[in-house]
Each structure stands twice: as C-alpha cells, then as structure tokens.
Scaffold this active site. Sequence first.
Site, PDB file in Angstrom:
ATOM      1  N   SER A   1       0.838  -1.190   0.000  1.00 32.71           N
ATOM      2  CA  SER A   1       0.000   0.000   0.000  1.00 32.71           C
ATOM      3  C   SER A   1       0.885   1.257   0.000  1.00 32.71           C
ATOM      4  O   SER A   1       1.696   1.439  -0.904  1.00 32.71           O
ATOM      5  CB  SER A   1      -0.961  -0.054   1.198  1.00 32.71           C
ATOM      6  OG  SER A   1      -2.009   0.866   1.047  1.00 32.71           O
TER       7      SER A   1
ATOM      8  N   ASP B   1      -9.397  -4.137  -5.966  1.00 38.22           N
ATOM      9  CA  ASP B   1      -8.747  -3.329  -4.940  1.00 38.22           C
ATOM     10  C   ASP B   1      -8.730  -1.868  -5.391  1.00 38.22           C
ATOM     11  O   ASP B   1      -8.048  -1.523  -6.361  1.00 38.22           O
ATOM     12  CB  ASP B   1      -7.316  -3.835  -4.715  1.00 38.22           C
ATOM     13  CG  ASP B   1      -6.561  -3.052  -3.644  1.00 38.22           C
ATOM     14  OD1 ASP B   1      -7.045  -1.995  -3.207  1.00 38.22           O
ATOM     15  OD2 ASP B   1      -5.474  -3.511  -3.254  1.00 38.22           O
TER      16      ASP B   1
ATOM     17  N   HIS C   1      -8.226  -5.109  -0.535  1.00 33.44           N
ATOM     18  CA  HIS C   1      -6.954  -4.502  -0.143  1.00 33.44           C
ATOM     19  C   HIS C   1      -6.360  -5.154   1.107  1.00 33.44           C
ATOM     20  O   HIS C   1      -5.180  -4.937   1.411  1.00 33.44           O
ATOM     21  CB  HIS C   1      -7.145  -2.999   0.092  1.00 33.44           C
ATOM     22  CG  HIS C   1      -5.865  -2.236   0.172  1.00 33.44           C
ATOM     23  ND1 HIS C   1      -4.962  -2.166  -0.865  1.00 33.44           N
ATOM     24  CD2 HIS C   1      -5.312  -1.506   1.187  1.00 33.44           C
ATOM     25  CE1 HIS C   1      -3.923  -1.428  -0.510  1.00 33.44           C
ATOM     26  NE2 HIS C   1      -4.105  -1.022   0.730  1.00 33.44           N
TER      27      HIS C   1
END
Length: 213
Positions: free
Chosen positions: A114, A182, A195
Amino acid sequence: MRIRLCLAALSLAGGATVATVTAPAANAATCSDIDVVAARGTFEPGTLGAIVGDPVFSALQKKLTGRNLTSYKVNYPADLSLTSAAQGNSDLVNHVNSQAAACPGQRFVLVGYSQGANVVDNSIGISSAGAVVGSPIVASIPAALEPRVAAVLLFGNPIRALGKSVTGTYQSRTIDFCATGDPVCENGGGDVLAHLGYTADADAAATFAAGRI
C-alpha cells in the site's frame, strides 16, 4: 480525500483481523546474507506489517534455509500526512546505503504494501507522485547498489491506479500484486476488502524472491 480515508480504514481494519508474525529487526551494523527491508501500509500494525511484511518474512525464512536473514522495518509515519511516503523513501535509501557499506556481501529484498509500495517505488526511481498517499522521489538507491537488490515485492501498489508500473532496471526482479477490485491499485476498483487480502500472496512472493537469490 474519500479514497485516502478509505485507505486508512482498510489498514486499521486489517490490524483487527490479521495475526502478527514476529520478525527480528536488523541493526545497522548487523550483516547477513539477505536483509529484508519492509515498508508497511498506512496505519498497519505488526513488526514489519501484519498483512504483508511479517508473513512474507516468515515465508522467506522457510524457503531460504541455510541463508542468514535479517529484517528492517522502514522508519516512517505510515500515516496520511503529505510527507509520510517521502520520509519512508529517505529512510529506506539511507538504510540500504548504510548496510551496503558495512556489509559488502549482503543483498536486499525490498517489500512494500500500500503506502509502503509508494515508498519502495520512489526508492527504486519510480515516482509515486499523484498516487494515493504518494510523493515525489526524494532519494534513490544508487546505481552501484542496484545489483545487490535481489527482488522487489509489491502489494496493493497505488501507482498502478495511475496506469504506472515498475519498469527499467528492476522490472525483471519485481512482482507486483494487485487484487481484483482493490480500489487502491485498480482504477475504478470497488472491493475495499480486497486490499486486506494480500497475506494470501506471501508464499508466492517469497517463492519469487527465492528464485532470484
């Protein structure tokens, strides 16, 4: 702003549902065969990151028996501030430079999840500016050290939502996971829970890295 807040909520939710695997942190002067440098996601708990970093390190330990592994948790806020990813970018590059000077035989596996993927992207010369919790490049791993980066493991990489990916020197050494739907890495993605599912890719990522060491 809605996407940024969503990212924070995703990371916080992940901390409530994923168990942490303890991984030892490397000291600056600790020399090993492989140093696993991990940048966690926004607000992600865990030693290296409960969703990605910890399970990837554990999987690498199992696959690289006979090799000495250390780990380093990139020191940065991992929050929603405008300078967060840039601070991580600077710390990651400083760590690699320091370790490389102290340990001439050491190689590196870079792991980013991320916002942490933005940190790694910047550190290998791919700007994350314009991505969710991204930033311009503030430091890059020197060309002389590029061959010592054995593998780059990315998960939920925000630059992919911009249509970007890792190209050039590191492309063949990079695996970049983006779960279907995602919204952090897929433009128009609508499955916010996607995610949080990258722990399932830890073994595949470790297999990829082991094949390049």
